[in-house]
Scaffold this active site. Structure first.
Site, PDB file in Angstrom:
ATOM      1  N   ASP A 169      55.126  39.484  62.301  1.00 31.62           N
ATOM      2  CA  ASP A 169      55.167  38.039  62.087  1.00 31.62           C
ATOM      3  C   ASP A 169      53.879  37.439  61.541  1.00 31.62           C
ATOM      4  O   ASP A 169      53.700  36.216  61.590  1.00 31.62           O
ATOM      5  CB  ASP A 169      55.495  37.342  63.412  1.00 31.62           C
ATOM      6  CG  ASP A 169      56.817  37.806  63.991  1.00 31.62           C
ATOM      7  OD1 ASP A 169      57.828  37.728  63.281  1.00 31.62           O
ATOM      8  OD2 ASP A 169      56.831  38.237  65.162  1.00 31.62           O
ATOM      9  N   ASP A 208      64.244  38.455  58.521  1.00 33.31           N
ATOM     10  CA  ASP A 208      63.107  37.548  58.736  1.00 33.31           C
ATOM     11  C   ASP A 208      61.837  38.080  58.076  1.00 33.31           C
ATOM     12  O   ASP A 208      60.941  37.306  57.691  1.00 33.31           O
ATOM     13  CB  ASP A 208      62.820  37.372  60.226  1.00 33.31           C
ATOM     14  CG  ASP A 208      64.050  37.208  61.093  1.00 33.31           C
ATOM     15  OD1 ASP A 208      65.036  37.933  60.867  1.00 33.31           O
ATOM     16  OD2 ASP A 208      64.022  36.384  62.017  1.00 33.31           O
TER      17      ASP A 208
END
Length: 222
Positions: free
Chosen positions: A55, A113
């Site tokens: 992330d 993602d």
């Protein structure tokens, strides 16, 4: 209980509020918002060393990336470069993609993602003329083109690979309704990710898949 619930710098959403502060500063040039943005951005610096998650683009490019574009602080630039190096460590050449999660019932999961984190690598490749970042981004995108999309332009959430052979083992959905459904937020990641990739590379195939994903989304809301 009417109290704000916060997260640490390790949370995948930790850069979003800071990014919103930078947007406010960009919009009105009010020093107050710039000072708030700097204060919150500074708290995220340790994220540049996080090797246990994919992330870093979410966390660092939302905060330090937006900040650097506005105030051109060389410290921000250095943190972004280190973040790109750290993220690159999660790339397995045999698979051709950056690993997403380190837990769960997976072998080598690559979630949709992850496309949102490639912008950090594209930026680093462009800024520091480092083709290694570009190679990783392009490899990841091309692997997604190969496996991520259904014929109608919808996307699978999770691609699970065998890390020892690079073979695709399964196409799954973790947060959507079912393996055969399309997770709406994941579809948005695909639209943004491939549009962003086209912006950096001018590869028309990426634009084609961005449009394909967008058209599917539009068809479902009409």
């Amino acid at each position: 209980n009417n109290k704000v619930k916060s997260v640490t710098y390790k949370d995948w959403t930790s850069g979003f509020f800071t990014g919103a502060l930078w947007y406010l500063y960009r919009f009105n040039k009010n020093k107050k918002w710039g000072d708030y943005a700097k204060e919150w951005t500074a708290t995220l610096a340790p994220a540049q060393w996080l090797t246990n998650k994919h992330d870093l683009g979410f966390i660092l490019f939302s905060s330090f990336g937006n900040g650097f574009n506005l105030i051109h602080d060389s410290t921000y630039q250095n943190i972004l470069l280190q973040g790109a190096k750290t993220l690159s460590k999660r790339f397995e050449p045999l698979v051709g993609s950056i690993r997403s999660w380190d837990n769960g019932p997976w072998h080598y999961p690559v979630i949709v993602d992850n496309l949102m984190n490639l912008e950090l690598l594209f930026w680093a490749a462009q800024t520091f003329h480092d083709t290694s970042f570009l190679h990783i981004s392009v490899s990841h995108l091309n692997n997604d083109i190969k496996y991520r999309f259904r014929e109608d332009g919808s996307t699978f959430h999770v691609l699970d690979f065998d890390p020892s052979s690079g073979k695709l083992l399964a196409k799954k959905t973790w947060q959507g309704y079912s393996d055969s459904s399309c997770w709406a937020r994941g579809q948005a990641w695909a639209i943004y990710g491939f549009t962003m990739a086209y912006r950096y590379t001018n590869n028309k195939e990426y634009l084609q898949y961005a449009k394909k994903a967008a058209n599917y989304f539009i068809e479902q809301i009409n």
